[in-house]
Write a protein that holds these residues in place. Structure first.
Motif, PDB file in Angstrom:
ATOM      1  N   MET A   1      50.011  33.462  42.712  1.00  0.00           N
ATOM      2  CA  MET A   1      48.913  33.907  41.868  1.00  0.00           C
ATOM      3  C   MET A   1      48.231  35.099  42.505  1.00  0.00           C
ATOM      4  O   MET A   1      48.286  35.286  43.713  1.00  0.00           O
ATOM      5  CB  MET A   1      47.918  32.765  41.654  1.00  0.00           C
ATOM      6  N   SER A   2      47.620  35.911  41.689  1.00  0.00           N
ATOM      7  CA  SER A   2      46.934  37.092  42.210  1.00  0.00           C
ATOM      8  C   SER A   2      45.720  37.413  41.346  1.00  0.00           C
ATOM      9  O   SER A   2      45.820  37.492  40.136  1.00  0.00           O
ATOM     10  CB  SER A   2      47.906  38.281  42.225  1.00  0.00           C
ATOM     11  N   ILE A   3      44.581  37.535  42.003  1.00  0.00           N
ATOM     12  CA  ILE A   3      43.341  37.941  41.332  1.00  0.00           C
ATOM     13  C   ILE A   3      43.005  39.311  41.896  1.00  0.00           C
ATOM     14  O   ILE A   3      42.779  39.445  43.095  1.00  0.00           O
ATOM     15  CB  ILE A   3      42.212  36.935  41.625  1.00  0.00           C
ATOM     16  N   LYS A   4      42.995  40.315  41.041  1.00  0.00           N
ATOM     17  CA  LYS A   4      42.806  41.680  41.534  1.00  0.00           C
ATOM     18  C   LYS A   4      41.357  42.134  41.432  1.00  0.00           C
ATOM     19  O   LYS A   4      40.581  41.653  40.613  1.00  0.00           O
ATOM     20  CB  LYS A   4      43.713  42.619  40.757  1.00  0.00           C
ATOM     21  N   GLY A   5      41.029  43.101  42.310  1.00  0.00           N
ATOM     22  CA  GLY A   5      39.709  43.693  42.288  1.00  0.00           C
ATOM     23  C   GLY A   5      39.800  45.148  42.692  1.00  0.00           C
ATOM     24  O   GLY A   5      40.782  45.582  43.305  1.00  0.00           O
ATOM     25  N   SER A   6      38.767  45.930  42.337  1.00  0.00           N
ATOM     26  CA  SER A   6      38.782  47.357  42.666  1.00  0.00           C
ATOM     27  C   SER A   6      37.368  47.919  42.605  1.00  0.00           C
ATOM     28  O   SER A   6      36.458  47.297  42.071  1.00  0.00           O
ATOM     29  CB  SER A   6      39.673  48.120  41.669  1.00  0.00           C
ATOM     30  N   CYS A   7      37.223  49.129  43.155  1.00  0.00           N
ATOM     31  CA  CYS A   7      35.934  49.819  43.072  1.00  0.00           C
ATOM     32  C   CYS A   7      35.885  50.629  41.776  1.00  0.00           C
ATOM     33  O   CYS A   7      36.867  50.681  41.023  1.00  0.00           O
ATOM     34  CB  CYS A   7      35.749  50.728  44.293  1.00  0.00           C
ATOM     35  N   LEU A  88      35.286  35.455  53.706  1.00  0.00           N
ATOM     36  CA  LEU A  88      34.779  36.771  53.325  1.00  0.00           C
ATOM     37  C   LEU A  88      33.922  36.669  52.075  1.00  0.00           C
ATOM     38  O   LEU A  88      34.271  35.953  51.133  1.00  0.00           O
ATOM     39  CB  LEU A  88      35.954  37.712  53.057  1.00  0.00           C
ATOM     40  N   ALA A  89      32.802  37.404  52.082  1.00  0.00           N
ATOM     41  CA  ALA A  89      31.940  37.457  50.898  1.00  0.00           C
ATOM     42  C   ALA A  89      32.286  38.721  50.117  1.00  0.00           C
ATOM     43  O   ALA A  89      31.929  39.831  50.509  1.00  0.00           O
ATOM     44  CB  ALA A  89      30.469  37.476  51.317  1.00  0.00           C
ATOM     45  N   ILE A  90      33.017  38.552  49.048  1.00  0.00           N
ATOM     46  CA  ILE A  90      33.469  39.684  48.246  1.00  0.00           C
ATOM     47  C   ILE A  90      32.533  39.859  47.046  1.00  0.00           C
ATOM     48  O   ILE A  90      32.197  38.878  46.380  1.00  0.00           O
ATOM     49  CB  ILE A  90      34.897  39.424  47.703  1.00  0.00           C
ATOM     50  N   ALA A  91      32.115  41.099  46.785  1.00  0.00           N
ATOM     51  CA  ALA A  91      31.253  41.347  45.629  1.00  0.00           C
ATOM     52  C   ALA A  91      32.019  41.006  44.350  1.00  0.00           C
ATOM     53  O   ALA A  91      33.041  41.626  44.036  1.00  0.00           O
ATOM     54  CB  ALA A  91      30.811  42.805  45.610  1.00  0.00           C
ATOM     55  N   LEU A  95      35.655  42.345  40.860  1.00  0.00           N
ATOM     56  CA  LEU A  95      36.834  41.623  40.375  1.00  0.00           C
ATOM     57  C   LEU A  95      37.250  42.129  38.993  1.00  0.00           C
ATOM     58  O   LEU A  95      36.415  42.326  38.105  1.00  0.00           O
ATOM     59  CB  LEU A  95      36.542  40.117  40.310  1.00  0.00           C
ATOM     60  N   ASP A  96      38.541  42.354  38.835  1.00  0.00           N
ATOM     61  CA  ASP A  96      39.074  42.784  37.537  1.00  0.00           C
ATOM     62  C   ASP A  96      39.616  41.597  36.748  1.00  0.00           C
ATOM     63  O   ASP A  96      39.770  41.676  35.537  1.00  0.00           O
ATOM     64  CB  ASP A  96      40.193  43.811  37.757  1.00  0.00           C
ATOM     65  N   ASP A  97      39.944  40.521  37.443  1.00  0.00           N
ATOM     66  CA  ASP A  97      40.477  39.324  36.785  1.00  0.00           C
ATOM     67  C   ASP A  97      39.461  38.194  36.889  1.00  0.00           C
ATOM     68  O   ASP A  97      38.609  38.189  37.778  1.00  0.00           O
ATOM     69  CB  ASP A  97      41.786  38.885  37.471  1.00  0.00           C
ATOM     70  N   ASP A  98      39.586  37.236  35.994  1.00  0.00           N
ATOM     71  CA  ASP A  98      38.725  36.051  36.044  1.00  0.00           C
ATOM     72  C   ASP A  98      39.135  35.212  37.258  1.00  0.00           C
ATOM     73  O   ASP A  98      40.279  34.768  37.348  1.00  0.00           O
ATOM     74  CB  ASP A  98      38.918  35.248  34.751  1.00  0.00           C
ATOM     75  N   PRO A  99      38.205  35.007  38.195  1.00  0.00           N
ATOM     76  CA  PRO A  99      38.573  34.243  39.389  1.00  0.00           C
ATOM     77  C   PRO A  99      38.698  32.747  39.108  1.00  0.00           C
ATOM     78  O   PRO A  99      39.156  31.993  39.968  1.00  0.00           O
ATOM     79  CB  PRO A  99      37.416  34.516  40.356  1.00  0.00           C
ATOM     80  N   GLY A 100      38.291  32.317  37.927  1.00  0.00           N
ATOM     81  CA  GLY A 100      38.409  30.902  37.581  1.00  0.00           C
ATOM     82  C   GLY A 100      37.319  30.036  38.183  1.00  0.00           C
ATOM     83  O   GLY A 100      37.313  28.828  38.000  1.00  0.00           O
ATOM     84  N   VAL A 101      36.408  30.653  38.902  1.00  0.00           N
ATOM     85  CA  VAL A 101      35.308  29.942  39.558  1.00  0.00           C
ATOM     86  C   VAL A 101      34.015  30.563  39.029  1.00  0.00           C
ATOM     87  O   VAL A 101      34.001  31.752  38.687  1.00  0.00           O
ATOM     88  CB  VAL A 101      35.401  30.110  41.097  1.00  0.00           C
ATOM     89  N   ARG A 102      32.961  29.774  38.946  1.00  0.00           N
ATOM     90  CA  ARG A 102      31.681  30.288  38.453  1.00  0.00           C
ATOM     91  C   ARG A 102      30.600  30.117  39.523  1.00  0.00           C
ATOM     92  O   ARG A 102      30.704  29.210  40.365  1.00  0.00           O
ATOM     93  CB  ARG A 102      31.262  29.547  37.174  1.00  0.00           C
ATOM     94  N   PRO A 103      29.553  30.956  39.498  1.00  0.00           N
ATOM     95  CA  PRO A 103      28.484  30.815  40.496  1.00  0.00           C
ATOM     96  C   PRO A 103      27.879  29.413  40.438  1.00  0.00           C
ATOM     97  O   PRO A 103      27.605  28.897  39.357  1.00  0.00           O
ATOM     98  CB  PRO A 103      27.458  31.871  40.081  1.00  0.00           C
ATOM     99  N   SER A 104      27.730  28.805  41.621  1.00  0.00           N
ATOM    100  CA  SER A 104      27.243  27.429  41.662  1.00  0.00           C
ATOM    101  C   SER A 104      25.952  27.286  42.463  1.00  0.00           C
ATOM    102  O   SER A 104      25.418  26.193  42.577  1.00  0.00           O
ATOM    103  CB  SER A 104      28.327  26.517  42.253  1.00  0.00           C
ATOM    104  N   PHE A 105      25.465  28.386  43.042  1.00  0.00           N
ATOM    105  CA  PHE A 105      24.192  28.286  43.765  1.00  0.00           C
ATOM    106  C   PHE A 105      23.491  29.645  43.791  1.00  0.00           C
ATOM    107  O   PHE A 105      24.110  30.682  43.540  1.00  0.00           O
ATOM    108  CB  PHE A 105      24.402  27.780  45.201  1.00  0.00           C
ATOM    109  N   ASP A 106      22.190  29.605  44.077  1.00  0.00           N
ATOM    110  CA  ASP A 106      21.371  30.816  44.179  1.00  0.00           C
ATOM    111  C   ASP A 106      20.716  30.854  45.548  1.00  0.00           C
ATOM    112  O   ASP A 106      20.344  29.816  46.088  1.00  0.00           O
ATOM    113  CB  ASP A 106      20.270  30.802  43.112  1.00  0.00           C
TER     114      ASP A 106
END
Ligand SMILES: [Zn+2]
Ligand SMILES: [Zn+2]
Length: 119
Positions: A1-7, A88-91, A95-106
């Motif tokens: 699997m691959s979740i891509k990201g870019s600037c 690693l904390a990635i911004a 992300l260009d793809d849906d990581p399949g995970v949603r924010p769970s804390f603030d």
């Protein structure tokens, strides 16, 4: 699997080989000014550069702040901290793809500016 990201300019590109462990939103003024607040926490082994690592510029704040900020020096996109530690904390904004995970804390909720929409 691959979740891509870019600037923004496409010069920096990376991929994740697995979904992030978790996602969280930071509301502190440092993240706000750096242009990223939602982070995807990824195991270092699951993160891979595809292009543009040489375009990264790093800002290391003075103590007590420790979170290094990486930016694309061509377009200014904030990438989080993709090159230190075992997690690693990635911004998430990169992300260009849906990581399949949603924010769970603030974090730093009381630091939200008065003009930010309440959730
Ligand atoms: Zn860029
Ligand atoms: Zn923050």
């Amino acid at each position: 699997m691959s979740i891509k990201g870019s600037c923004c300019c496409g010069g920096v590109r990376f991929e994740l080989f697995e979904p992030p462990l978790l996602m969280g939103t930071c509301h502190c003024s440092r993240c706000r000014k750096a242009g990223s607040g939602v982070y995807a926490y990824v195991r270092a082994e699951a993160f891979h550069w595809l292009a543009g690592e040489a375009l990264l510029t790093r800002y290391r704040p003075k103590p007590p702040f420790r979170f290094t900020r990486s930016f694309c020096r061509r377009c200014g996109t904030s990438l989080g901290d993709p090159d230190s530690g075992r997690i690693l904390a990635i911004a998430a904004s990169c992300l260009d793809d849906d990581p399949g995970v949603r924010p769970s804390f603030d974090e730093f909720l009381p630091d939200r500016p008065p003009w930010e929409k309440p959730e």
